[in-house]
Design a protein around this motif. Structure first.
Motif, PDB file in Angstrom:
ATOM      1  N   GLN A   1      37.843  37.661  41.812  1.00 38.14           N
ATOM      2  CA  GLN A   1      37.557  38.986  41.258  1.00 38.14           C
ATOM      3  C   GLN A   1      36.114  39.066  40.745  1.00 38.14           C
ATOM      4  OE1 GLN A   1      39.277  41.774  41.226  1.00 38.14           O
ATOM      5  NE2 GLN A   1      41.153  40.959  42.162  1.00 38.14           N
ATOM      6  N   ASP A   2      35.662  38.048  40.056  1.00 34.97           N
ATOM      7  CA  ASP A   2      34.310  38.051  39.476  1.00 34.97           C
ATOM      8  C   ASP A   2      33.229  38.091  40.553  1.00 34.97           C
ATOM      9  OD1 ASP A   2      35.514  37.947  37.030  1.00 34.97           O
ATOM     10  OD2 ASP A   2      35.130  35.802  36.699  1.00 34.97           O
ATOM     11  N   PHE A   3      33.553  37.573  41.764  1.00 31.88           N
ATOM     12  CA  PHE A   3      32.538  37.528  42.820  1.00 31.88           C
ATOM     13  C   PHE A   3      32.219  38.922  43.363  1.00 31.88           C
ATOM     14  CE2 PHE A   3      30.859  36.671  47.106  1.00 31.88           C
ATOM     15  CZ  PHE A   3      29.859  35.773  46.774  1.00 31.88           C
ATOM     16  N   LYS A   4      33.048  39.922  43.027  1.00 34.78           N
ATOM     17  CA  LYS A   4      32.775  41.276  43.493  1.00 34.78           C
ATOM     18  C   LYS A   4      31.387  41.742  43.039  1.00 34.78           C
ATOM     19  CE  LYS A   4      37.525  43.077  43.735  1.00 34.78           C
ATOM     20  NZ  LYS A   4      38.480  44.067  43.157  1.00 34.78           N
ATOM     21  N   GLU A   5      31.073  41.481  41.768  1.00 35.67           N
ATOM     22  CA  GLU A   5      29.779  41.892  41.221  1.00 35.67           C
ATOM     23  C   GLU A   5      28.640  41.124  41.883  1.00 35.67           C
ATOM     24  OE1 GLU A   5      27.241  44.167  39.121  1.00 35.67           O
ATOM     25  OE2 GLU A   5      29.428  44.371  39.159  1.00 35.67           O
ATOM     26  N   THR A   6      28.850  39.823  42.080  1.00 38.15           N
ATOM     27  CA  THR A   6      27.838  38.997  42.746  1.00 38.15           C
ATOM     28  C   THR A   6      27.603  39.477  44.165  1.00 38.15           C
ATOM     29  OG1 THR A   6      28.576  37.110  41.424  1.00 38.15           O
ATOM     30  CG2 THR A   6      27.210  36.627  43.341  1.00 38.15           C
ATOM     31  N   ALA A   7      28.687  39.784  44.870  1.00 36.13           N
ATOM     32  CA  ALA A   7      28.577  40.255  46.249  1.00 36.13           C
ATOM     33  C   ALA A   7      27.787  41.552  46.327  1.00 36.13           C
ATOM     34  CB  ALA A   7      29.975  40.449  46.839  1.00 36.13           C
TER      35      ALA A   7
ATOM     36  N   ILE B   1      26.425  41.917  49.927  1.00 35.48           N
ATOM     37  CA  ILE B   1      27.512  41.361  50.731  1.00 35.48           C
ATOM     38  C   ILE B   1      28.695  42.318  50.638  1.00 35.48           C
ATOM     39  CG2 ILE B   1      29.187  39.476  50.936  1.00 35.48           C
ATOM     40  CD1 ILE B   1      27.073  37.609  49.783  1.00 35.48           C
ATOM     41  N   LYS B   2      29.217  42.709  51.813  1.00 37.75           N
ATOM     42  CA  LYS B   2      30.411  43.541  51.842  1.00 37.75           C
ATOM     43  C   LYS B   2      31.621  42.637  51.586  1.00 37.75           C
ATOM     44  CE  LYS B   2      32.935  46.951  54.567  1.00 37.75           C
ATOM     45  NZ  LYS B   2      33.038  47.665  55.884  1.00 37.75           N
ATOM     46  N   TYR B   3      32.333  42.873  50.547  1.00 42.77           N
ATOM     47  CA  TYR B   3      33.348  41.918  50.051  1.00 42.77           C
ATOM     48  C   TYR B   3      34.654  42.670  49.822  1.00 42.77           C
ATOM     49  CZ  TYR B   3      35.325  38.299  46.881  1.00 42.77           C
ATOM     50  OH  TYR B   3      36.101  37.357  46.269  1.00 42.77           O
ATOM     51  N   GLU B   4      35.744  42.178  50.470  1.00 39.54           N
ATOM     52  CA  GLU B   4      37.047  42.841  50.364  1.00 39.54           C
ATOM     53  C   GLU B   4      38.137  41.820  50.088  1.00 39.54           C
ATOM     54  OE1 GLU B   4      40.148  45.461  53.129  1.00 39.54           O
ATOM     55  OE2 GLU B   4      38.141  44.959  53.876  1.00 39.54           O
ATOM     56  N   LEU B   5      39.036  42.143  49.175  1.00 38.04           N
ATOM     57  CA  LEU B   5      40.185  41.294  48.865  1.00 38.04           C
ATOM     58  C   LEU B   5      41.443  41.946  49.434  1.00 38.04           C
ATOM     59  CD1 LEU B   5      39.472  40.381  45.118  1.00 38.04           C
ATOM     60  CD2 LEU B   5      38.919  39.041  47.168  1.00 38.04           C
ATOM     61  N   LYS B   6      42.234  41.164  50.146  1.00 36.19           N
ATOM     62  CA  LYS B   6      43.479  41.672  50.738  1.00 36.19           C
ATOM     63  C   LYS B   6      44.654  40.839  50.227  1.00 36.19           C
ATOM     64  CE  LYS B   6      45.850  42.262  55.188  1.00 36.19           C
ATOM     65  NZ  LYS B   6      45.739  42.053  56.658  1.00 36.19           N
ATOM     66  N   ASN B   7      45.597  41.505  49.582  1.00 37.63           N
ATOM     67  CA  ASN B   7      46.790  40.834  49.051  1.00 37.63           C
ATOM     68  C   ASN B   7      46.436  39.667  48.129  1.00 37.63           C
ATOM     69  OD1 ASN B   7      48.596  42.528  50.424  1.00 37.63           O
ATOM     70  ND2 ASN B   7      48.540  41.233  52.264  1.00 37.63           N
ATOM     71  N   VAL B   8      45.417  39.837  47.343  1.00 37.26           N
ATOM     72  CA  VAL B   8      45.022  38.827  46.359  1.00 37.26           C
ATOM     73  C   VAL B   8      45.448  39.333  44.981  1.00 37.26           C
ATOM     74  CG1 VAL B   8      43.135  37.612  45.245  1.00 37.26           C
ATOM     75  CG2 VAL B   8      43.108  37.972  47.719  1.00 37.26           C
ATOM     76  N   SER B   9      46.469  38.703  44.446  1.00 36.00           N
ATOM     77  CA  SER B   9      46.973  39.078  43.127  1.00 36.00           C
ATOM     78  C   SER B   9      47.496  37.840  42.435  1.00 36.00           C
ATOM     79  CB  SER B   9      48.087  40.131  43.256  1.00 36.00           C
ATOM     80  OG  SER B   9      49.174  39.602  44.011  1.00 36.00           O
TER      81      SER B   9
END
Length: 538
Positions: A500-506, A511-519
């Motif tokens: 989750q924290d890497f979203k800001e870094t990306a 960097i286009k950054y997407e999380l799928k089914n990550v909970s």
């Protein structure tokens, strides 16, 4: 739990099986006899206590065991604990009370199915245990084969308490002080065993049916008696009993029961008794479970033993042993190895070895005391070689470094320390390698130009944090990254936070950054057990 499994084994027993179990039981008896005496001596206990334990190991545990080939007896790994406990408690009779309580604890562990923990020992460590025991047997028996018997049979520690030597220096002393008679007897025994086994493999009736171990003993006694007549300088002698088996003989006019000791139950109010009992129960149980896993590896029929039943059998055995003056018992790999290589088919061979021990104690002491230790050393060295063949090292090396390193660490640890310390070192290294290899495959990274897939493949624990952080650091500006957690049954809070924290870094790095089914996926033990049950039933 198959409580009546032993009865099932005996109900289907046949004469053809007995033909294999009888010579195997005799071979184990010949190996166990000096070991029982030596371990009792090392433990600071009456010599008969080792023999009593050996009998119980065969007759009681042999009957109730969870394994068809495991053989139990007094264990060298407990000798130091036993010696310290007898000294600390003040008497052998008080110590026996602790053994009785230890047996009850083990019985309870069996009922609670604690034996399942044996499944967590890595195969590389079990294999290392077998090879190390083989090497230790060879190294420790070389002095006996050369006629130097300063150290008791069954002393498997590298540092020898009896004389201040160690395994290597003791071999050097033995070479310097070698007895010609012992050397000749041991060499003749090796040759006889070699040709006997070769003839048995060819199917020659006499050699196949008559135990080679018994032939070696007859040869050893015969040669030593011949030396007494024609070569007195080579005669090993029986006056000092230095090179001979030494069963204490029951004094004339005394009852057979005079050899037994009984627990002092007045010590039940002593807290030290319970501490000693717990220590014996835990150490003996761990050693038994390890040896049981090793026994399954040796079994030619590849039968799977019941560790819970074995724990119950060990508990009952220690309870009985403590009640009649015996040492604590465990499954013992040296006796088990001799049992397997002697051709054992069922648990009857272990029972037979217990019967032979009983006969030797009550009826055969004068004859048994004529057996030179050098011919028994030849038997044990042969068993040791079969456990530690060079092919095992080569095969394990070919399986890869992740198998070989825990294996060789276990071998070196046991040879240069003792069984329990060596196993402990091997287990730590083995578990670290299992964790490392497991988390190497925790997620997979697939890159196609600037498109990157990070696929979480299994449970995601905090231990993969360094690897995951390194993967995220290696992403480049312009990458299109998809983190897919569909196949992860569990995601740890630490891992979730990093992703989750890497979203800001990306965003900062373009960097286009997407999380799928990550909970925060939590797999409950109850749901996991239910899923496993459904899978098994299907």
């Amino acid at each position: 739990m198959k409580i009546f499994r032993p009865l099932k084994t005996l109900s289907t027993y046949s004469l053809s099986t007995f033909r294999s179990d009888l010579p195997s039981g005799l071979s184990v008896f010949l190996v166990a006899l000096p070991l029982c005496l030596g371990i009792a001596l090392a433990s600071g206990a009456p010599l008969f206590s080792g023999l009593v334990a050996g009998m119980i190991g065969g007759l009681v545990i042999g009957l109730l065991s969870g394994s068809e080939i495991s053989v139990s007896g007094p264990a060298a790994g407990l000798a130091v604990i036993v010696a310290d406990s007898i000294s600390g408690l003040g008497s052998f009779e008080v110590f026996l009370t602790a053994v009785v309580i230890a047996g009850i604890i083990q019985l309870g562990l069996g009922v609670l199915k604690a034996g399942k923990f044996s499944g967590y020992f890595p195969d590389s460590v079990i294999r290392g245990l077998l090879v190390a025991i083989g090497l230790v047997i060879i190294l420790k028996q070389i002095p006996h084969a050369l006629g130097r018997d300063n150290d008791f049979e069954g002393e498997f520690e590298f540092q020898q308490l009896a004389d201040g030597e160690n395994t290597i220096s003791e071999i050097y002393r033995a070479i310097v002080t070698a007895s010609t008679g012992a050397v000749v007897i041991s060499l003749a025994s090796f040759l006889l065993l070699f040709f006997w086994e070769k003839a048995a493999r060819k199917g020659l009736g006499f050699f196949k049916n008559f135990p080679g171990a018994l032939a070696v003993v007859v040869l050893g006694i015969g040669m030593n008696e011949l030396f007494r007549v024609i070569m007195p300088d080579w005669y090993l002698g029986t006056s000092a009993h230095q090179h001979m088996v030494q069963i204490p003989e029951i004094e004339k006019g005394k009852s057979l029961f005079s050899i037994f000791y009984f627990p002092d139950f007045s010590a039940l109010t002593n807290p030290k008794v319970y501490i000693t009992a717990f220590t014996i129960a835990i150490v003996a149980s761990l050693e038994t479970l390890l040896n049981l896993e090793a026994a399954d590896k040796l079994d030619p029929q590849k039968r799977v033993s019941s560790p819970d039943q074995e724990m119950m059998a060990q508990g009952i055995g220690n309870l009985v042993s403590g009640l009649i003056g015996g040492l604590p018992l465990t499954s013992v790999i040296v006796r088990t190895s001799a049992n397997v290589y002697g051709g054992s088919k069922t648990r009857v061979s272990a029972i037979i070895h217990g019967l032979f021990l009983m006969i030797a104690v009550f009826l055969g002491a004068p004859l048994i005391n004529l057996i030179p230790l050098s011919c028994l050393a030849a038997l044990l060295i042969t068993v040791g070689y079969k456990l530690a063949k060079p092919e095992i090292f080569r095969k394990t090396y070919q399986e890869g470094i992740y198998q070989f390193i825990p294996f060789i660490v276990t071998v070196v640890g046991i040879v240069f320390t003792d069984l329990l310390i060596g196993i402990g070192i091997g287990l730590v290294v083995g578990i670290l390698f299992v964790l490392y290899t497991n988390f190497q495959a925790a997620f997979r990274v697939v890159r196609d130009n600037n498109k990157v897939l990070i696929k979480l493949q299994k449970d995601q624990y905090f231990l993969i944090k360094p690897q995951l952080k390194q993967t995220l650091r290696e992403l480049q500006p312009g990458d299109e990254v998809l983190v897919d957690g569909t196949h992860a049954a569990f995601i740890d809070q630490d891992i979730y936070n990093i992703l989750q924290d890497f979203k800001e870094t990306a965003h900062t790095l373009n960097i286009k950054y997407e999380l799928k089914n990550v909970s925060l996926k939590k797999r409950s033990l109850r749901n996991h057990a239910r899923t496993r049950e459904v899978t098994v039933s299907e």
